[in-house]
Motif scaffolding. Sequence first.
Motif, short mmCIF file in Angstrom:
data_model
loop_
_atom_site.label_atom_id
_atom_site.label_comp_id
_atom_site.label_asym_id
_atom_site.label_seq_id
_atom_site.Cartn_x
_atom_site.Cartn_y
_atom_site.Cartn_z
N ALA A 224 32.89 37.65 38.73
CA ALA A 224 33.23 39.06 38.93
C ALA A 224 32.35 39.96 38.07
N ALA A 225 32.14 39.54 36.82
CA ALA A 225 31.28 40.33 35.91
C ALA A 225 29.86 40.41 36.48
N THR A 226 29.38 39.31 37.03
CA THR A 226 28.01 39.28 37.57
C THR A 226 27.89 40.18 38.80
N VAL A 227 28.90 40.18 39.66
CA VAL A 227 28.88 41.08 40.82
C VAL A 227 28.84 42.54 40.35
N LEU A 228 29.56 42.84 39.27
CA LEU A 228 29.56 44.19 38.71
C LEU A 228 28.25 44.51 38.00
N GLY A 229 27.51 43.46 37.64
CA GLY A 229 26.24 43.67 36.94
C GLY A 229 26.38 43.82 35.45
N ARG A 265 41.91 32.79 35.46
CA ARG A 265 42.07 34.03 36.21
C ARG A 265 41.06 34.15 37.35
N ARG A 266 41.55 34.66 38.48
CA ARG A 266 40.71 34.89 39.64
C ARG A 266 40.80 36.35 40.09
N TRP A 267 39.73 36.79 40.79
CA TRP A 267 39.62 38.17 41.25
C TRP A 267 39.32 38.19 42.74
N TRP A 268 39.79 39.23 43.41
CA TRP A 268 39.45 39.41 44.81
C TRP A 268 37.99 39.87 44.91
N ARG A 269 37.15 39.05 45.50
CA ARG A 269 35.74 39.41 45.63
C ARG A 269 35.58 40.73 46.38
N ALA A 270 36.34 40.90 47.48
CA ALA A 270 36.23 42.14 48.26
C ALA A 270 36.57 43.35 47.41
N GLY A 271 37.52 43.20 46.51
CA GLY A 271 37.90 44.29 45.63
C GLY A 271 36.80 44.63 44.64
N ILE A 272 36.19 43.60 44.06
CA ILE A 272 35.11 43.82 43.10
C ILE A 272 33.91 44.46 43.80
N GLU A 273 33.58 43.98 44.99
CA GLU A 273 32.45 44.55 45.72
C GLU A 273 32.74 46.00 46.14
N SER A 274 33.98 46.28 46.48
CA SER A 274 34.36 47.65 46.83
C SER A 274 34.23 48.57 45.63
N PHE A 275 34.55 48.04 44.44
CA PHE A 275 34.42 48.81 43.21
C PHE A 275 32.95 49.21 42.99
N VAL A 276 32.05 48.27 43.23
CA VAL A 276 30.61 48.55 43.09
C VAL A 276 30.17 49.58 44.13
N ASP A 277 30.64 49.44 45.36
CA ASP A 277 30.28 50.40 46.40
C ASP A 277 30.73 51.81 46.02
N THR A 278 31.94 51.91 45.48
CA THR A 278 32.46 53.21 45.06
C THR A 278 31.60 53.81 43.96
N ALA A 279 31.17 52.95 43.04
CA ALA A 279 30.32 53.42 41.95
C ALA A 279 29.02 54.01 42.49
N LEU A 280 28.42 53.35 43.46
CA LEU A 280 27.15 53.82 44.01
C LEU A 280 27.33 55.10 44.83
N LEU A 281 28.43 55.18 45.58
CA LEU A 281 28.68 56.37 46.39
C LEU A 281 29.02 57.59 45.55
N ASP A 282 29.60 57.32 44.37
CA ASP A 282 30.04 58.40 43.49
C ASP A 282 28.92 58.94 42.61
N SER A 283 27.77 58.29 42.63
CA SER A 283 26.65 58.69 41.76
C SER A 283 25.58 59.41 42.57
N SER A 284 24.71 60.07 41.87
CA SER A 284 23.63 60.83 42.51
C SER A 284 22.72 59.90 43.30
N THR A 290 20.78 50.45 39.22
CA THR A 290 21.24 50.17 37.86
C THR A 290 21.64 51.45 37.14
N GLU A 291 20.89 52.52 37.35
CA GLU A 291 21.22 53.78 36.70
C GLU A 291 22.54 54.34 37.24
N ALA A 292 22.73 54.21 38.55
CA ALA A 292 23.96 54.70 39.17
C ALA A 292 25.18 53.95 38.64
N LEU A 293 25.06 52.62 38.55
CA LEU A 293 26.16 51.82 38.02
C LEU A 293 26.45 52.18 36.57
#
Length: 379
Positions: A224-229, A265-284, A290-293
């Motif tokens: 999960a941490a790696t998907v988040l970068g 502990r386990r995490w929903w991959r789809a949830g983690i990937e959605s979190f990353v997508d939200t981060a990118l959409l919310d940034s300039s 990497t800067e957006a994240l």
Amino acid sequence: MSDQMRPSVLIIDDHPEEQTAAVAVLRHTGLDVEVCLPNKVVDAHLRRADVIAIDQYYDWHLVPHPNEIAYWPQDGLALAAVISRRLAALESHAAIVLRTGELGKLARDLPRAARVPLLSAQSGLDWILEKGEDENTSTKLHQLAAGAASLRPFIHDQSSWNEGATWLKLPEDALWSDSALAEVQVCRPPEHVVARYTAGNAWLRWFAHRVLPFPSFLISDLKAATVLGIGLREFQSIVSEPESEMGSELRKLAYTGSLSGLVDRRWWRAGIESFVDTALLDSSEELEVTEALSDYYERLHGSPVGLLSQAHPVVTIDADYAEDGVADAMDCVRLAPDLWPVFADEPWALRQDAIDIPDLAAMVSRGDRGRLHPMDVIS
């Protein structure tokens, strides 16, 4: 499901008097528990049970039995097979669990990080519990019983099954829930004919043996941490920080369903990937990924969050299938380990580790073998 409202556990043991403490702990967790000598087990016991816990060894001098080999089981594994066939004859379904103090001896050379699910699958068991950690063992036994019991009504009423979403405790209102269910389906769960035939046991075994131990629609902290970068320590620190809004949002993505206590502990991959997508959409749009994240994480967390330095980070494993770090894909080779599910993420190992460690070298996938010694010349 058993007639009782509470999940039921049957413990088959040759020293029932020694199970008093364990029974008390299990009953305290909300289970109905029976303890029975192996020669006293009857059909009624099997019909009531959601989990049948069988010891590995029995003192057969204390338990009357015929002397002919064909009429008495050698050990708990043999008894488990007998019980399994009796359950089939009764058209009753319970999870069968072996309790052992010699897991290492039983598993032998199986990879340590996956030896319980692999050995369980090879032995026709739902799970194996190692003795010696009473509280941890009782938690796992409770989860297995509750998980098995909760499958029954869904399997018998297909209209309420919802592709396993309820049993998996998938957040129904999450924007990423459909993506998660699509990822579940890719793993080919036995939720139709096979599930009805086994009253849910096939689903339980598939989930325990094939999903929890390997990265697919559920992933580990490191994955999960790696998907988040971000790095593992930073991820765990953020998740455990009660004042962090980022931590609060990430905690909603943790898997909390049946059998969550069987592994780390386990995490929903789809949830983690959605979190990353939200981060990118919310940034300039002018910012690089990497800067957006970095910008989004800092705003949400309240302080800077360091990102991984690798351009193409992948999680690596060792010869025991244990995740051991993150490296750039350019420095790694792909593996093809025994019994690794085809739907799971492709496993990687550091190229140098594969060169240095024979057991890892043997796992390198055919397409990457030439990268181990690219300068070798075969004459």
